[in-house]
Design an enzyme around this catalytic site. Sequence first.
Site, PDB file in Angstrom:
ATOM      1  N   GLU A 140      -5.051   0.329  -3.389  1.00  0.00           N
ATOM      2  CA  GLU A 140      -3.352   0.915  -3.511  1.00  0.00           C
ATOM      3  C   GLU A 140      -2.621  -0.241  -3.307  1.00  0.00           C
ATOM      4  OE1 GLU A 140      -3.926   5.282  -1.839  1.00  0.00           O
ATOM      5  OE2 GLU A 140      -3.256   4.097  -0.702  1.00  0.00           O
TER       6      GLU A 140
ATOM      7  N   GLU B  57       0.978  -1.197   0.157  1.00  0.00           N
ATOM      8  CA  GLU B  57      -0.096  -0.151   0.051  1.00  0.00           C
ATOM      9  C   GLU B  57       0.796   1.193  -0.016  1.00  0.00           C
ATOM     10  OE1 GLU B  57      -1.705   3.454   1.815  1.00  0.00           O
ATOM     11  OE2 GLU B  57      -0.548   2.142   2.874  1.00  0.00           O
TER      12      GLU B  57
ATOM     13  N   ASP C 254      -6.801   1.029   1.023  1.00  0.00           N
ATOM     14  CA  ASP C 254      -5.389   0.547   1.235  1.00  0.00           C
ATOM     15  C   ASP C 254      -5.149  -0.890   0.463  1.00  0.00           C
ATOM     16  OD1 ASP C 254      -4.885   2.765   2.958  1.00  0.00           O
ATOM     17  OD2 ASP C 254      -4.742   1.281   4.919  1.00  0.00           O
TER      18      ASP C 254
ATOM     19  N   ASP D 191       0.440   3.533  -3.154  1.00  0.00           N
ATOM     20  CA  ASP D 191      -0.083   5.221  -2.887  1.00  0.00           C
ATOM     21  C   ASP D 191       0.799   6.190  -3.814  1.00  0.00           C
ATOM     22  OD1 ASP D 191      -1.602   7.235  -1.134  1.00  0.00           O
ATOM     23  OD2 ASP D 191       0.535   7.621  -0.583  1.00  0.00           O
TER      24      ASP D 191
END
Length: 222
Positions: A118, A43, A115, A47
């Site tokens: 991502e 994650e 999360d 991101d």
Amino acid sequence: MKELGESRAWLERLGFTVTDEELWIEALTHGSMGASRDYQRLEFLGDRVLGLAIAEWLYRREDASEGELAQRLNALVSRATCAAIAQEIGLPEHVRLGRQARDDGAHTSDNVLGDVLEALLGANFLESSFSATREIVHDLWEEAVSGHAGRSKHPKSALQEWAAGNRRKPPEYEVIDRSGPDHAAKFTVRVSVHKVGEVEGTGSSKQDAETEAARLFMERFG
């Protein structure tokens, strides 16, 4: 929770490149499973991949100021937007959760869904490339980018969303000066976000000064 074979087929239909099965299990695994690896590291990577993909897309697509682009970017990569897209593609059924976490509704939590989505982008970046992952982002975020997310938002609302999307404390406003007679007063307000910075804005009322400070903050830090 779907079987691994079903999850793999689902990922491939969405355009993900699934080669290293352990990597993809990691991307779908919540900490409640007690596994040695969960989605958090992926994650972290995803991101950044998502942010770059959306930022480049907006830069090429829209002739807007830096502040306007930042406002759009923050809305499009926000936890709420990521979670909504995760729901649309059916991600909740594929998240690997412990029984208690699932009973508690973690598979529908915006934080978890955002999360994990991502994390999937991070895994695809490792498996394939940025360009291939960017294409997935374009497919999944097309409706959001074409819509009104982050457009024409009041500066204070935009700053509030930016702080939440970047996991910062809410902005704090403080009147640091007031001058002039009542009929022509001038207010100076400082807005600060913990561990980011602070900016001052002026206006003929406290509200106007707060708005100007928020606008200037987004231009500088957003």
